[in-house]
Design an enzyme around this catalytic site. Structure first.
Site, short mmCIF file in Angstrom:
data_model
loop_
_atom_site.label_atom_id
_atom_site.label_comp_id
_atom_site.label_asym_id
_atom_site.label_seq_id
_atom_site.Cartn_x
_atom_site.Cartn_y
_atom_site.Cartn_z
N GLU A 6 -8.41 7.90 4.49
CA GLU A 6 -8.87 7.31 2.92
C GLU A 6 -8.65 8.01 1.99
OE1 GLU A 6 -11.24 4.50 2.05
OE2 GLU A 6 -10.17 5.16 0.61
N THR A 62 -8.05 -3.48 2.81
CA THR A 62 -8.26 -4.90 2.22
C THR A 62 -7.41 -5.75 1.55
OG1 THR A 62 -9.73 -3.91 0.58
CG2 THR A 62 -10.87 -4.67 2.76
N ASP A 63 -6.76 -4.80 0.64
CA ASP A 63 -5.93 -5.75 -0.43
C ASP A 63 -4.60 -5.45 -0.46
OD1 ASP A 63 -5.22 -6.22 -2.93
OD2 ASP A 63 -6.03 -4.66 -3.97
N ASP A 120 -8.56 -0.95 8.28
CA ASP A 120 -9.70 -1.18 7.31
C ASP A 120 -9.33 -1.71 5.99
OD1 ASP A 120 -12.43 -1.95 7.16
OD2 ASP A 120 -13.03 0.18 6.89
N ASP A 152 -3.17 8.84 1.80
CA ASP A 152 -2.33 7.43 1.97
C ASP A 152 -2.48 7.17 3.31
OD1 ASP A 152 -1.03 5.21 0.96
OD2 ASP A 152 0.66 5.96 1.95
N ARG A 208 -8.51 2.49 -8.23
CA ARG A 208 -9.19 1.11 -8.78
C ARG A 208 -10.59 1.30 -9.30
NH1 ARG A 208 -11.16 0.20 -2.51
NH2 ARG A 208 -11.33 2.44 -1.89
#
Lengths: 288, 288
Positions: free
Chosen positions: A111, A162-163, A160, A142, A36
């Site tokens: 993460e 978010t998307d 945690d 992942d 991202r």
């Protein structure tokens, strides 16, 4: 100062028809990871804030709400958390709140985005200090893949991520909830971001999430917080649990005795957070 | 349709550094009364909404939250409300919620702005229907002046005024709270808008309001709701009372037995609404 005369704004579409704008002092960082685009801004109202693909992920002035609510609510219910898995959470805010609990032995963080961690370490030291706790281990993997290897391993899993539509889509599937169930001990708890229920565009995601958690766990409740940069300023969290009920097994005295300093969470608010507006109750009930 | 291609936005500054924008389909009305500029817009996300001097006062998609919370909370506490005074409230939304209660005999509305009432009657019939109740009497008078003539007259006063800095400034003075106290029966309750506590610009207003109510009434508590068009999406209400406590004297069974249809209020949420974030509790305590 000339700065105050310049119109310099970050804008986020909360829906295609509603927009939030934050006046910006400086654009401190921009980079694109494998996953991202990440940007960091300084702003007079929210302090420093981080965006992922143009969406605010957290700001200095309000991250306490999110991090406290996703950590202290399950920690005030489960009587003996030793092993925690955080999925996402590379900024360190969740780890920072977890670090207040002495009984925790392991804080694993899955993460995938190392650039995100590096940016947070540099620009958000008050969050990233959580990553310095000796109990923290970061796995640059992942979350879904990490979970597939885990069985009966954790007392608490905090999602945690978010998307639900982007690179983290795998963390919002039925398989994900099933894998979380499997990775938890017999009395384990999973908490996750449940999105914002107000706008029509968000409602279906919110419904789908409850449907999956409700089918995967014997206890599945939803709680709320006011987070100003979220759509409609209103955010839900999911509490999915194998044994402990978020209110019936809640032990306020035990939590108070820890003397953890908070800005949002209180043991009163813990109870109130599960008391939802009628229209949210109705949405959830329809999926049960 | 061409409409969806046009960028046509209403914007409201929530602080000098944060802005909310609502996509607009049509600007239906604009007029200037003796007190303010009034505008009405149609929007895809919030439906029709009304602004006063450029601030959103209410929208079709969310007015239920405000109107339900300011009416049902005190009505579920006071055991026998016969006479109600609404200060402001010319749109009729508060009167509409009050009209569900058979025991109420009088609903007096002190609304100085006749143009506001006329505009709401024309553009917001679902709110203005509240004004058609036979128990409603509208007094086109300033609320503070109206109150000065009242003594031991009401069971409930609802201050629906929204603008502590504009033409309604008199409704946020110490004299106002004293006059409300005087106008209430010995077991009367007053509820009022307490503003949004999150942004620094709003915090001082919020403090001042609590200071005045706390000094004027033996019982003074604050409760909350999520209202998306409010600053930070977060709004507080004040509950000031001579005798009844909003939780200890709350009677959920009695309220449930009325079978009033709501979209936001529930008797669970009633309790939760008084459970505030730590930073809000701290602000209020500092003024007590």
């Amino acid at each position: 100062m000339a700065k105050s005369k310049m119109e310099y704004w970050f804008e986020e579409m909360h829906t295609s028809n509603v927009k939030m704008s934050i006046r910006v002092d400086q654009h401190l960082y921009s980079g694109t990871s494998e996953f991202r685009r990440i940007d960091v801004f300084d702003s007079p109202e929210f302090g420093r804030f981080l965006t992922s693909n143009g969406n605010v992920i957290f700001s200095e002035q309000e991250e306490f709400t999110y991090d406290e609510m996703i950590v202290h609510v399950p920690m005030a219910v489960h009587p003996d958390v030793k092993r925690v898995l955080v999925i996402g959470g590379g900024d360190g805010g969740v780890a920072r709140e977890l670090s207040h609990y002495k009984e925790i032995e392991v804080i694993d963080i899955a993460e995938p985005d190392k650039m995100f961690v590096d940016v947070c370490r540099k620009y958000f030291p008050d969050n990233a200090i959580g990553l310095e706790d000796v109990r923290v281990r970061i796995y640059y993997e992942d979350g879904l893949r990490f979970l597939r290897k885990c069985q009966d391993k954790y007392d608490l899993i905090i999602n945690d991520a978010t998307d639900p539509l982007g690179h983290e889509a795998g963390l919002f599937t039925k398989e994900f909830y099933g894998n979380c169930y499997k990775a938890l001990h017999d009395d384990g708890i999973m908490v996750y971001q449940h999105g914002s229920p107000f706008f029509d565009e968000d409602e279906e995601n919110c419904r789908a999430m409850h449907r999956k958690a409700f089918k995967s766990f014997p206890i599945s409740r939803v709680y709320q917080a006011h987070i100003p940069t979220c759509p409609a300023g209103y955010w839900l969290f999911g509490f999915a649990s194998k044994k402990y009920h978020p209110i019936k097994d809640f032990n306020p005295e035990r939590w108070e005795s820890r003397n953890i300093k908070t800005w949002y969470y209180t043991t009163h608010l813990h109870k109130g957070a599960f008391m939802l507006p009628k229209y949210v109750e109705d949405i959830l009930k329809e999926e049960e």
